[in-house]
Design a protein around this motif. Structure first.
Motif, PDB file in Angstrom:
ATOM      1  N   LEU A 142       0.742  10.593  -6.039  1.00  0.00           N
ATOM      2  CA  LEU A 142       1.859   9.821  -5.502  1.00  0.00           C
ATOM      3  C   LEU A 142       3.046   9.860  -6.455  1.00  0.00           C
ATOM      4  CD1 LEU A 142      -0.246   6.765  -4.277  1.00  0.00           C
ATOM      5  CD2 LEU A 142       0.472   8.745  -2.942  1.00  0.00           C
ATOM      6  N   SER A 143       4.121   9.199  -6.064  1.00  0.00           N
ATOM      7  CA  SER A 143       5.335   9.192  -6.878  1.00  0.00           C
ATOM      8  C   SER A 143       5.412   7.986  -7.807  1.00  0.00           C
ATOM      9  CB  SER A 143       6.568   9.217  -5.969  1.00  0.00           C
ATOM     10  OG  SER A 143       6.544   8.120  -5.061  1.00  0.00           O
ATOM     11  N   ALA A 144       4.375   7.139  -7.822  1.00  0.00           N
ATOM     12  CA  ALA A 144       4.323   5.989  -8.724  1.00  0.00           C
ATOM     13  C   ALA A 144       2.862   5.681  -9.036  1.00  0.00           C
ATOM     14  CB  ALA A 144       5.001   4.770  -8.096  1.00  0.00           C
ATOM     15  N   LYS A 145       2.646   4.967 -10.127  1.00  0.00           N
ATOM     16  CA  LYS A 145       1.290   4.603 -10.519  1.00  0.00           C
ATOM     17  C   LYS A 145       0.766   3.476  -9.626  1.00  0.00           C
ATOM     18  CE  LYS A 145       1.911   5.856 -15.386  1.00  0.00           C
ATOM     19  NZ  LYS A 145       1.885   5.369 -16.787  1.00  0.00           N
ATOM     20  N   VAL A 146      -0.466   3.622  -9.174  1.00  0.00           N
ATOM     21  CA  VAL A 146      -1.092   2.618  -8.312  1.00  0.00           C
ATOM     22  C   VAL A 146      -2.478   2.287  -8.859  1.00  0.00           C
ATOM     23  CG1 VAL A 146       0.200   3.237  -6.241  1.00  0.00           C
ATOM     24  CG2 VAL A 146      -1.918   4.448  -6.775  1.00  0.00           C
ATOM     25  N   ARG A 147      -3.085   1.207  -8.297  1.00  0.00           N
ATOM     26  CA  ARG A 147      -4.386   0.774  -8.826  1.00  0.00           C
ATOM     27  C   ARG A 147      -5.418   0.443  -7.755  1.00  0.00           C
ATOM     28  NH1 ARG A 147      -3.314  -4.080 -12.763  1.00  0.00           N
ATOM     29  NH2 ARG A 147      -1.874  -4.637 -11.086  1.00  0.00           N
ATOM     30  N   PHE A 148      -4.987  -0.083  -6.593  1.00  0.00           N
ATOM     31  CA  PHE A 148      -5.947  -0.578  -5.606  1.00  0.00           C
ATOM     32  C   PHE A 148      -5.582  -0.084  -4.213  1.00  0.00           C
ATOM     33  CE2 PHE A 148      -5.494  -3.712  -9.026  1.00  0.00           C
ATOM     34  CZ  PHE A 148      -6.772  -3.648  -9.550  1.00  0.00           C
TER      35      PHE A 148
END
Length: 363
Positions: A224-230
């Motif tokens: 993706l274009s940003a960091k994610v977690r859940f």
């Protein structure tokens, strides 16, 4: 020769005997028995809720009957020979929390109620106490630190373990430690999704990985274009995901994605899809004083293209009573729609009922 005075001896002996008899006289204490005292009425148990079993050290048991005392200290409730903790009492009702003791974790025990000044107790038999949890998998808390958990359609359990491993456990807790491996040290979230793959979110990263149904090593699925977690999947196999100030993304089954104009100023701590809505547990990081600092919001799923409605506030965390001082970390739903929220509070799980009422899972 000195003469023996028999008269003097006889008189002295009589005096001595009288003194001895007087000194040995035993006076009984005054009797405390009152033959007119009939005692209090014998207590009677008419109903127990739940009727057959409860959780040791956790459940609240309601006992309905007669001849109880209004004062909790005048009632004693035993589970076999171990005393419970009375929470409330009246002449017709007692609410008690059973003790936790391994001796009581059995199919058949007796509930006994004794009331002050009553000569006979009330008894209820049989009753069963269960434990609230059982050891599953027998993990070493240090060497086998668990980062995330998932369950497949057959109710096998999968755990991401320290050391870049994914274990598979059957319903009996038997482990297949060679089922899967990862190319990264930690997954913040993992779930089964389209194609039978196990999907894993590399912790605080742009990439989502997956492992085939039969096991093996992770393969990168999308970046993706940003960091994610859940993340979580909806009924269309679309995946919704977010992280800290990342906004919300939707990823389609073919691996393409788009960013939604939602949650730009939020630290997303959990994502859950239930009954046509995407639920978001998050901390608000913006400047609008009218927005709760921590809360749960939801967005209706409008179509199979990942379009969502505007945000609707479900629960302002500051209005959760004793739980408001704690930090919520995760959420899920029961089959009947009750929301379960995991926290760091002393009673760690808060239930929010569909009607809006709240209670701890094990008060």
């Amino acid at each position: 020769m000195r003469k023996f005075n028999l008269k003097y001896f006889t008189g002295s002996a009589v005096v001595l005997i009288i003194l001895l008899l007087t000194a040995c006289e035993y006076k009984l204490p005054e009797s405390i028995w009152n033959e007119d005292e009939n005692g209090a009425e014998t207590p009677v148990i008419l109903q127990v809720e739940p009727a057959a079993e409860a959780f040791a050290g956790a459940s609240k048991i309601k006992i309905t009957g007669t001849n109880f005392s209004d004062s909790p200290s005048d009632n004693v409730v035993y589970f076999d020979n171990i005393m419970g903790s009375i929470i409330f009492s009246s002449s017709s009702e007692i609410i008690v929390k059973p003790p936790f003791d391994e001796e009581l974790l059995k199919d058949s025990l007796t509930i006994t109620i004794s009331v002050k000044r009553s000569y006979l107790p009330a008894r209820y038999f049989p009753y069963k106490l269960k434990t609230t949890n059982i050891l599953f998998g027998n993990f070493d808390g240090f060497a086998e630190q668990i980062f995330s958990i998932a369950v497949d359609k057959d109710e096998n359990v999968y755990t991401m373990i320290k050391g870049r491993k994914v274990y598979k456990l059957d319903s009996e807790g038997n482990r297949d430690e060679s089922w899967g491996t990862t190319t990264f040290p930690k997954a913040s979230c993992m779930k089964f999704g389209p194609g039978g793959f196990l999907y894993l979110q590399k912790s605080n990263n742009q990439s989502i990985y997956r492992i085939p149904e039969q096991g093996g090593e992770t393969e990168k699925w999308v970046t993706l274009s940003a960091k994610v977690r859940f993340f979580d999947f909806d009924q269309n196999d679309n995946l919704y995901t977010g992280g800290t100030l990342s906004g919300l993304f939707v990823v389609f089954p073919d691996g393409s994605f788009k960013k939604l104009d939602l949650y730009e100023e939020y630290d997303i701590k959990a994502v859950r899809v239930y009954s046509g809505y995407v639920y978001i547990l998050a901390d608000y990081k913006g400047a609008d004083s009218g927005v709760p600092k921590t809360g749960i919001w939801k967005n209706q799923i409008l179509d199979n293209k990942g379009n969502l409605s505007q945000m609707q506030l479900v629960k302002d965390w500051s209005l959760t009573g004793d739980f408001s001082s704690s930090n919520p970390f995760d959420l899920t739903f029961s089959e009947n729609g009750d929301m379960y929220i995991g926290t760091d509070y002393i009673d760690p799980v808060l239930i929010v009922r569909q009607k809006g009422t709240m209670e701890p899972l094990y008060p």
